[in-house]
Design an enzyme around this catalytic site. Structure first.
Site, PDB file in Angstrom:
ATOM      1  N   VAL A 260      35.394  43.012  41.487  1.00 53.35           N
ATOM      2  CA  VAL A 260      35.506  43.507  42.802  1.00 53.35           C
ATOM      3  C   VAL A 260      36.164  44.958  42.899  1.00 53.35           C
ATOM      4  CG1 VAL A 260      36.290  43.276  45.242  1.00 53.35           C
ATOM      5  CG2 VAL A 260      35.538  41.139  43.712  1.00 53.35           C
ATOM      6  N   CYS A 261      35.446  45.922  43.529  1.00 53.13           N
ATOM      7  CA  CYS A 261      35.811  47.257  43.616  1.00 53.13           C
ATOM      8  C   CYS A 261      36.517  47.699  42.140  1.00 53.13           C
ATOM      9  CB  CYS A 261      36.935  47.211  44.726  1.00 53.13           C
ATOM     10  SG  CYS A 261      37.323  48.896  45.156  1.00 53.13           S
TER      11      CYS A 261
END
Length: 333
Positions: free
Chosen positions: A117-118
């Site tokens: 994530v990210c």
């Protein structure tokens, strides 16, 4: 028969971004609402110890289990969030703690697939899981990822990327909702994923190739003249907007205009205008019943053929395919 759940393990560590941790599970939690089958996900938060973890937002999260305990289970999906630190000069640095990297590498070996994530992509890269693979991350740290890990083919544009070997990387928290929907679609089908998207009041599902951010939201120019040009383009998008037109508006030569765009926005006037037109056309496709001819005219493309070529060049799709994928669902009468 009992409920069949796929185990998703979310990695926790001190300073982790809160939304990275809580966003994707919201998507996964809605799956049972959209299917009559007794299937879904079991999402567990794992940390080094059972003690609460303090996130970057200052909110403390209580882990469900430890890395050692969950390491004994068959993991369907290992979800790796990220975190950043900002120095005194406002430069952003991804947090890559060696102990967390070692745990990610160990748990990934037991997982069917891994997703970051990210800026969690920096942890996957440090663990060697992205070597030889194409990957994305938040645009603000993409250059750092490429510099730190030359073996990774970093692409800063897509909102998420799926690579061979079941390794997924996402660009940011909102983009990772799209990534999470893609995981749901792979596991339980497109219909279930679309139902979850409606529950979240999201555009149905964006393909991974869609850009991370839009033309009007790009970095603000350092000069007033370019900002005036940008607003002029958006307010006159249905007009020709050639280089001579824009140069005359800015009271500069054609060559100087091209140099200004390259220096300030990192692109050419033609490319910027086309990107703005594609974005506006996408909005019309999502929210109106206008014909392609009408949209081409309103956005300054002139012809449908020009509109189609621009969409293929920019988004690797056609206007009709874009509308079918992103058109907001209408309530049933």
């Amino acid at each position: 028969m009992g409920t069949v759940n796929r185990l998703i393990v979310v990695v926790l560590f001190e300073g982790v971004d809160l939304l990275d941790v809580t966003g994707p599970p919201e998507v996964f939690s809605l799956v049972p609402r959209e299917t009559t089958e007794r299937v879904g996900y079991e999402v567990v938060l794992a940390a080094e110890t059972p003690e609460p973890v303090t996130t970057a937002a200052g909110v403390r999260i209580l882990p469900d289990t430890t890395f050692d305990e969950v390491g004994a289970r068959a993991i369907d999906t290992l979800l790796v969030p990220g975190s950043v630190e900002v120095d005194g000069e406002h430069r952003i640095h991804p947090v890559v703690e060696p102990g967390t990297v070692a745990r990610v590498k160990s748990l990934a070996a037991r997982a069917r697939r891994v997703a970051s994530v990210c800026v969690g992509a920096h942890l996957l890269a440090a663990a060697g899981l992205l070597d030889g693979k194409r990957a994305t991350t938040h645009w603000s740290t993409a250059e750092r990822l490429a510099a730190d890990h030359p073996a990774v083919r970093v692409d800063p544009d897509p909102i998420f990327i799926r690579e061979a070997g079941e390794v997924w990387t996402g660009a940011g928290i909102s983009a990772c909702l799209d990534l999470s929907l893609a995981l749901v679609a792979e596991d339980f089908g497109e219909a279930v994923a679309l139902g979850v998207a409606r529950q979240l009041v999201m555009y149905m599902k964006r393909p991974g190739g869609q850009a991370q951010f839009s033309v009007p939201l790009e970095q603000v120019s350092t000069t007033r003249r370019v900002e005036d040009l940008r607003h002029h383009i958006l307010n006159n998008i249905d007009r020709p907007l050639t280089v001579p037109d824009l140069a005359a508006y800015a009271h500069v030569s054609d060559r100087q205009l091209t140099r200004i765009f390259k220096t300030e926005l990192g692109t050419t006037p033609h490319a910027y205008v086309e990107a703005a037109r594609v974005e506006l056309a996408g909005n019309f496709l999502e929210t109106t019943d206008d014909t392609l001819e009408r949209i081409a005219s309103r956005c300054g493309f002139g012809t449908v053929d020009t509109l189609i070529r621009a969409f293929r060049r920019r988004l690797a799709t056609t206007p009709s395919e874009y509308r079918a994928r992103f058109r907001a669902a209408r309530p049933t009468p």
